[in-house]
Scaffold this active site. Structure first.
Site, PDB file in Angstrom:
ATOM      1  N   ASP A  70       0.844  -1.195   0.000  1.00  0.00           N
ATOM      2  CA  ASP A  70       0.000   0.000   0.000  1.00  0.00           C
ATOM      3  C   ASP A  70       0.878   1.243   0.000  1.00  0.00           C
ATOM      4  O   ASP A  70       2.092   1.146   0.139  1.00  0.00           O
ATOM      5  CB  ASP A  70      -0.958   0.006   1.212  1.00  0.00           C
ATOM      6  CG  ASP A  70      -0.286  -0.403   2.516  1.00  0.00           C
ATOM      7  OD1 ASP A  70       0.955  -0.333   2.599  1.00  0.00           O
ATOM      8  OD2 ASP A  70      -0.999  -0.796   3.452  1.00  0.00           O
ATOM      9  N   ASN A 138      -7.499  -3.194  14.608  1.00  0.00           N
ATOM     10  CA  ASN A 138      -8.905  -3.382  14.228  1.00  0.00           C
ATOM     11  C   ASN A 138      -9.080  -4.506  13.209  1.00  0.00           C
ATOM     12  O   ASN A 138     -10.138  -4.654  12.604  1.00  0.00           O
ATOM     13  CB  ASN A 138      -9.495  -2.073  13.676  1.00  0.00           C
ATOM     14  CG  ASN A 138      -8.794  -1.607  12.403  1.00  0.00           C
ATOM     15  OD1 ASN A 138      -7.892  -2.267  11.902  1.00  0.00           O
ATOM     16  ND2 ASN A 138      -9.219  -0.460  11.883  1.00  0.00           N
ATOM     17  N   HIS A 140      -7.406  -4.854  10.381  1.00  0.00           N
ATOM     18  CA  HIS A 140      -7.140  -4.551   8.965  1.00  0.00           C
ATOM     19  C   HIS A 140      -5.890  -5.272   8.471  1.00  0.00           C
ATOM     20  O   HIS A 140      -5.001  -5.605   9.249  1.00  0.00           O
ATOM     21  CB  HIS A 140      -7.068  -3.043   8.716  1.00  0.00           C
ATOM     22  CG  HIS A 140      -5.850  -2.339   9.225  1.00  0.00           C
ATOM     23  ND1 HIS A 140      -5.889  -1.061   9.720  1.00  0.00           N
ATOM     24  CD2 HIS A 140      -4.548  -2.723   9.325  1.00  0.00           C
ATOM     25  CE1 HIS A 140      -4.675  -0.698  10.077  1.00  0.00           C
ATOM     26  NE2 HIS A 140      -3.845  -1.677   9.855  1.00  0.00           N
ATOM     27  N   GLU A 145      -9.751  -1.602   5.706  1.00  0.00           N
ATOM     28  CA  GLU A 145     -10.356  -1.409   7.020  1.00  0.00           C
ATOM     29  C   GLU A 145     -11.608  -2.279   7.135  1.00  0.00           C
ATOM     30  O   GLU A 145     -12.133  -2.766   6.131  1.00  0.00           O
ATOM     31  CB  GLU A 145     -10.718   0.074   7.193  1.00  0.00           C
ATOM     32  CG  GLU A 145      -9.525   1.022   7.109  1.00  0.00           C
ATOM     33  CD  GLU A 145      -8.644   1.047   8.366  1.00  0.00           C
ATOM     34  OE1 GLU A 145      -8.677   0.083   9.167  1.00  0.00           O
ATOM     35  OE2 GLU A 145      -7.915   2.021   8.542  1.00  0.00           O
TER      36      GLU A 145
HETATM   37  P1  PGA Z   1       2.262  -2.173  12.585  1.00  0.00           P
HETATM   38  O1  PGA Z   1       1.055  -2.076  11.594  1.00  0.00           O
HETATM   39  O2  PGA Z   1       3.166  -3.216  12.072  1.00  0.00           O
HETATM   40  O3  PGA Z   1       2.902  -0.810  12.542  1.00  0.00           O
HETATM   41  O4  PGA Z   1       1.707  -2.502  13.926  1.00  0.00           O
HETATM   42  C1  PGA Z   1       0.456  -3.263  11.159  1.00  0.00           C
HETATM   43  C2  PGA Z   1      -0.711  -2.910  10.277  1.00  0.00           C
HETATM   44  O5  PGA Z   1      -1.380  -1.908  10.549  1.00  0.00           O
HETATM   45  O6  PGA Z   1      -0.949  -3.638   9.315  1.00  0.00           O
END
Ligand code: PGA
Length: 250
Positions: A70, A138, A140, A145
């Protein structure tokens, strides 16, 4: 459905080493493998271990091709917080992947055109051999999301407020966190030949449990990995803490 293989290790360093082993196996089988890579906090120990192994001559990543999962809209690729700049800093520059072998979604100009072009680019490369994934608190994956339809390929996503708050730690001014991103969607992620979802820390434990033990539903985007025939979930003990029964660490 084949359930994902779940592996639990003591801490983030062991998780990083295990995921580096999985990357190494892919690249040994195919030196010009296509890797799908995330950014964020979780992959840090993975990339540090790959950089270490590369410097020690234990792995050769110079021929791999990389597709980012992304990218933020509005930062531009030279912005230090862009995912394109982040992956160069944390991994690809250090292991000698040429700049033109690293692709991320284009996020200026017409975004719909950019999304279709990204799908096309991933598929024209033959698809992703190994896709690493983090998971948000959450549930995602990438910037998909809760509520994102599983059918979507690359698309424009509005970041939820919890996600913007979680990502604010990477910015000096929290207001700078973009509100939009271009992200691979669940359907494109599922096209990868192997998925490796990585999670560390107790803050991820509920999301991991929901993804692996709750309904397979867009309400928990990470649950879509249970539709993939070759998904591996690599956790530390804290991130596995809400799985029942709690798996025994290796
Ligand atoms: P993080 O993010 O590795 O910074 O915890 C993971 C994500 O949001 O996919």
């Amino acid at each position: 459905m084949v359930p994902p293989r779940v592996e639990v290790f003591d801490g983030p360093g062991d998780v990083g080493a295990r995921v580096a082993d999985l990357v190494a196996a892919t690249v040994e089988a195919r030196p010009d493998a296509v890797l799908g890579l995330p950014t964020g906090g979780t992959p840090g120990p993975v990339y540090a271990e790959l950089v270490r192994r590369s410097a020690a001559g234990e792995i050769d990543l110079r021929r791999v091709r990389v597709f980012l999962l992304d990218e933020y809209v509005g930062l531009g690729r030279s912005h230090p917080r862009s995912y394109r700049a982040t992956i160069a800093r944390e991994l690809t520059d250090a292991v000698g992947v040429p700049d033109d072998a690293v692709r991320g979604p284009v996020t200026d100009g017409d975004l719909d055109t950019a999304c279709r072009a990204y799908d096309d680019a991933v598929r024209a490369a033959g698809g992703v051999d190994l896709q690493l994934l983090g998971i948000g608190r959450n549930g995602h994956i990438a910037f998909n999301e809760p509520g994102t339809p599983f059918e979507l390929t690359t698309h424009t996503a509005v970041l939820s407020e919890p996600t913007r708050r979680d990502n604010a730690r990477f910015f000096t001014d929290p207001a700078e966190v973009p509100t939009l991103a271009v992200t691979q969607g669940p359907a494109l992620i599922l096209e990868a030949r192997r998925l490796v979802l990585v999670a560390t820390g107790a803050a991820k434990a509920d999301a991991v449990a929901a993804a692996l033990e709750g309904p397979v539903s867009p309400e928990c985007p990470a649950s879509v990995i249970r539709r993939h025939p070759d998904a591996v979930v690599v956790l530390d003990r804290a991130a596995a803490g809400r799985l029942r029964p709690a798996p025994t660490p290796r």
